[in-house]
Design a protein around this motif. Structure first.
Motif, PDB file in Angstrom:
ATOM      1  N   ARG A 216       0.862  -1.183   0.000  1.00  0.00           N
ATOM      2  CA  ARG A 216       0.000   0.000   0.000  1.00  0.00           C
ATOM      3  C   ARG A 216       0.895   1.228   0.000  1.00  0.00           C
ATOM      4  O   ARG A 216       1.752   1.388   0.873  1.00  0.00           O
ATOM      5  N   LEU A 223       3.416   0.444   3.031  1.00  0.00           N
ATOM      6  CA  LEU A 223       3.119  -0.566   4.041  1.00  0.00           C
ATOM      7  C   LEU A 223       2.980  -1.920   3.355  1.00  0.00           C
ATOM      8  O   LEU A 223       2.275  -2.049   2.347  1.00  0.00           O
ATOM      9  N   SER A 225       2.194  -6.080   4.318  1.00  0.00           N
ATOM     10  CA  SER A 225       1.687  -6.959   5.363  1.00  0.00           C
ATOM     11  C   SER A 225       1.915  -8.412   4.968  1.00  0.00           C
ATOM     12  O   SER A 225       1.585  -8.824   3.849  1.00  0.00           O
ATOM     13  N   HIS A 232      -0.465 -10.461  12.002  1.00  0.00           N
ATOM     14  CA  HIS A 232       0.015  -9.780  10.793  1.00  0.00           C
ATOM     15  C   HIS A 232       1.413  -9.243  11.072  1.00  0.00           C
ATOM     16  O   HIS A 232       1.611  -8.501  12.042  1.00  0.00           O
ATOM     17  N   ILE A 234       3.997  -6.685   9.867  1.00  0.00           N
ATOM     18  CA  ILE A 234       3.893  -5.473   9.045  1.00  0.00           C
ATOM     19  C   ILE A 234       5.261  -4.839   8.855  1.00  0.00           C
ATOM     20  O   ILE A 234       6.042  -4.725   9.799  1.00  0.00           O
ATOM     21  N   TYR A 236       6.763  -1.242   7.566  1.00  0.00           N
ATOM     22  CA  TYR A 236       6.515   0.149   7.202  1.00  0.00           C
ATOM     23  C   TYR A 236       7.795   0.705   6.618  1.00  0.00           C
ATOM     24  O   TYR A 236       8.865   0.618   7.237  1.00  0.00           O
ATOM     25  N   LEU A 261      -3.050   3.918   5.783  1.00  0.00           N
ATOM     26  CA  LEU A 261      -2.592   3.020   4.730  1.00  0.00           C
ATOM     27  C   LEU A 261      -3.388   1.718   4.702  1.00  0.00           C
ATOM     28  O   LEU A 261      -3.591   1.128   3.646  1.00  0.00           O
ATOM     29  N   ARG A 262      -3.834   1.259   5.881  1.00  0.00           N
ATOM     30  CA  ARG A 262      -4.620   0.037   5.964  1.00  0.00           C
ATOM     31  C   ARG A 262      -5.845   0.281   6.847  1.00  0.00           C
ATOM     32  O   ARG A 262      -5.860  -0.091   8.016  1.00  0.00           O
ATOM     33  N   ASP A 264      -8.507  -1.206   7.052  1.00  0.00           N
ATOM     34  CA  ASP A 264      -9.083  -2.447   7.569  1.00  0.00           C
ATOM     35  C   ASP A 264      -8.390  -2.917   8.854  1.00  0.00           C
ATOM     36  O   ASP A 264      -8.915  -3.783   9.566  1.00  0.00           O
ATOM     37  N   LEU A 265      -7.221  -2.344   9.154  1.00  0.00           N
ATOM     38  CA  LEU A 265      -6.504  -2.699  10.379  1.00  0.00           C
ATOM     39  C   LEU A 265      -6.566  -1.577  11.426  1.00  0.00           C
ATOM     40  O   LEU A 265      -5.925  -1.676  12.469  1.00  0.00           O
TER      41      LEU A 265
END
Length: 418
Positions: A216, A223, A225, A232, A234, A236, A261-262, A264-265
């Motif tokens: 992403r 980012l 994952s 997860h 990750i 960065y 950036l995420r 959903d997280l």
């Protein structure tokens, strides 16, 4: 026993342990020195590519390896725009059973390999033992190492000693002590970013049998994952040298970056309790023009530090170890080792190293440097067209990532039936 050691290997990472295992199976008396008390360190390279899985099968270790806790990576997706991506590398198109990349905690892999190596009478592993200098013959050739042993509880030095051997192999990583002691200086290539590793929890509904990597891109950061068995992992990525500014901005600013950036997280970024949870990797990309001196060979990151782009560093180092064992076992046993044998190892592994590093340098220049400069990278339209309309194309980059150029097979002397 270390008496009569024919090869001392400095560094108990994947390259060092694999080399020790292979040489011991040939009957070479090998001693591996590892400076830590155990292998429990977070965010070391955990990707085990198809070339390494195949090697383990050839060594008769495949069944045991597959029983280790692991997750599987099935493909790599390339972002093409907001909310859109295309599969660039599809490991599922490779021939089974080597049609995935395994994500295995490195400490589990190393403990597994050590257990196998300890079945060989010629193998010795000394933990809490750090090589501090090179020993030399009057001719200047390397004759072994000086080392110190530390108390695992206090960390204090409890003994110093020397270990002589016809061959010393430095597998002690990007900050190789032996490389410095030998006066060898790698050529450094520019790298536009550093990486901060951290974890976020997975929820019960996120149980995927096969995961993918899809970066992403932010305004000036990235980012990545990796889906692990129960969390997860990750990565960065931001501009090189920006660690002080990142930490000074505080943990909430970092949580906000991750959430943007995420999204959903975003519901779990509060599990990043402080910037101490962020593990900095000072990314380097370099290689030695010459990997050897009389009595000394460097392989893996000690000879060529790799960027995390592609996650190929461990597997390239393991391939170095396999090539070294094949070339060096016979002359070590026959006491005929000379500098020509060491040069042969570098010759065998030089082209694969250059190919992979060239690919990484291109990625750095056309993707990561653009992002760090605040520009959004755009995949070449012909590449996107081919990837969308000819799915079988995904097999080509998948094979390059999974096996790499010139993958090595286990030498006959090291093969065992399961």
């Amino acid at each position: 026993m270390t008496a009569g050691t024919q090869c001392v290997v400095v560094g108990g990472g994947p390259a060092g342990i694999v080399l020790g295992l292979l040489l011991a199976r040939a009957g070479v008396r090998v001693t591996v020195l590892e400076k830590h008390a155990d292998f429990l360190r977070d965010f070391r390279g955990d990707t085990v590519h198809a070339s390494t899985i195949r090697l383990l099968d050839e060594l008769g270790l495949g069944e045991g390896f597959r029983a280790l806790p692991q997750s599987k990576l099935g493909n790599f997706r390339l972002p093409t725009g907001p909310g859109d991506s295309v599969v660039l590398a599809d490991f599922g198109r490779l021939k089974a059973p080597y049609n995935y990349v395994a994500m295995v905690p490195q400490w589990d892999l190393l403990n597994f390999l050590v257990e196998a190596a300890r079945q060989e009478p010629a193998f010795t592993l000394l933990m809490n033992t750090e090589a501090t200098d090179l020993l030399r013959h009057s001719s200047g050739a390397v004759a072994g190492v000086a080392y110190q042993t530390r108390d695992p509880l206090t960390g204090s030095v409890v003994a110093t000693a020397e270990l002589k051997a016809p061959l010393t192999v430095a597998c002690d990583g990007r900050g190789s002590v032996l490389r410095t002691k030998a006066g060898l200086v790698p050529h450094e290539f520019p790298v536009p970013f550093d990486t901060w590793w951290f974890r976020l929890p997975r929820t019960a509904g996120e149980d995927e049998p096969m995961s993918s990597i899809s970066p992403r891109f932010g305004a000036s950061d990235v980012l990545l994952s990796l889906t692990r068995k129960d969390y997860h992992q990750i990565a960065y990525l931001a501009a090189k040298g920006s660690d002080p500014q990142l930490r000074a901005a505080g943990v909430q600013a970092f949580r906000d970056k991750v959430a943007s950036l995420r999204p959903d997280l975003a519901d779990r970024v509060d599990t990043i309790e402080s910037t101490d949870d962020l593990h900095l990797l000072d990314v380097k990309l370099n290689r030695l023009p010459r990997w050897h001196r009389p009595g000394l060979l460097l392989i893996g990151d000690a000879a060529h530090a790799m960027s995390p782009a592609g996650g190929v560093g461990i597997n390239l180092a393991v391939q170095d170890a396999v090539a070294a064992a094949r070339v060096l076992a016979s002359p070590l046993l026959g006491e005929t080792l000379d500098d020509g044998h060491l040069a042969a190892v570098q010759k065998r592994r030089w082209l694969p190293t250059v190919i992979v590093q060239t690919f990484q340098r291109v990625l750095h220049r056309v993707v990561f440097a653009q992002v760090m400069a605040g520009k959004q990278p755009k995949p070449p339209k012909p590449l996107v067209f081919v990837a969308r309309n000819f799915p079988s194309f995904g097999k080509l980059p998948a094979r390059m990532i999974a096996f790499g150029p010139r993958p090595e097979h286990a030498p006959e002397f090291a093969r065992r039936k399961p």
